[in-house]
Design a protein around this motif. Sequence first.
Motif, PDB file in Angstrom:
ATOM      1  N   UNK A 170      46.436 -14.683  69.029  1.00 46.40           N
ATOM      2  CA  UNK A 170      45.235 -15.028  68.271  1.00 46.40           C
ATOM      3  C   UNK A 170      45.448 -16.393  67.623  1.00 46.40           C
ATOM      4  N   UNK A 171      44.642 -17.354  68.044  1.00 47.47           N
ATOM      5  CA  UNK A 171      44.636 -18.702  67.468  1.00 47.47           C
ATOM      6  C   UNK A 171      45.965 -19.451  67.637  1.00 47.47           C
ATOM      7  N   UNK A 172      46.635 -19.226  68.750  1.00 44.96           N
ATOM      8  CA  UNK A 172      47.838 -19.988  69.100  1.00 44.96           C
ATOM      9  C   UNK A 172      47.376 -21.203  69.908  1.00 44.96           C
ATOM     10  N   UNK A 173      46.809 -22.172  69.202  1.00 42.50           N
ATOM     11  CA  UNK A 173      46.143 -23.286  69.861  1.00 42.50           C
ATOM     12  C   UNK A 173      47.076 -24.168  70.694  1.00 42.50           C
ATOM     13  N   UNK A 174      48.340 -24.226  70.381  1.00 42.60           N
ATOM     14  CA  UNK A 174      49.278 -25.028  71.173  1.00 42.60           C
ATOM     15  C   UNK A 174      49.412 -24.460  72.589  1.00 42.60           C
ATOM     16  N   UNK A 175      49.433 -23.151  72.719  1.00 43.05           N
ATOM     17  CA  UNK A 175      49.497 -22.526  74.042  1.00 43.05           C
ATOM     18  C   UNK A 175      48.197 -22.775  74.804  1.00 43.05           C
ATOM     19  N   UNK A 176      47.077 -22.688  74.109  1.00 43.98           N
ATOM     20  CA  UNK A 176      45.792 -22.991  74.730  1.00 43.98           C
ATOM     21  C   UNK A 176      45.790 -24.432  75.244  1.00 43.98           C
TER      22      UNK A 176
END
Length: 120
Positions: free
Chosen positions: A24-30
Amino acid sequence: MGLDMYLYLQERETNEVIEYSYYRKFNALQGYFVKNFSLGNCDRVKLSVEMVNELYLLLNEVRHSPEKSHLLMPVFPGPFFGSYEYDRIYHNYINQAAGDFYHAKFIDYGKYDLFFTSDW
């Protein structure tokens, strides 16, 4: 609202879907998937064992050299994508994902396909 990301297995014979991991909200992986695979909202990427190993090595490097986080796996901006700090939350996500991708190296890829997808 927010960024939800999933790793899931799909059994080849039956097409049964099994949730493998959730972030949830791991924007670096996204950001990693957007930059490397042009991932759009609700798109999915089929991961090979080589791709899993490459990502595991990257995550592990971030774990052992946190001062390089901004270079190796930078935060990725987006609507309701969470924190943009390289703080405890960021490194907790890195540790979780490193463990998940380590174990994913041992999936039977002859029987299952592994996918990454996200929704925001």
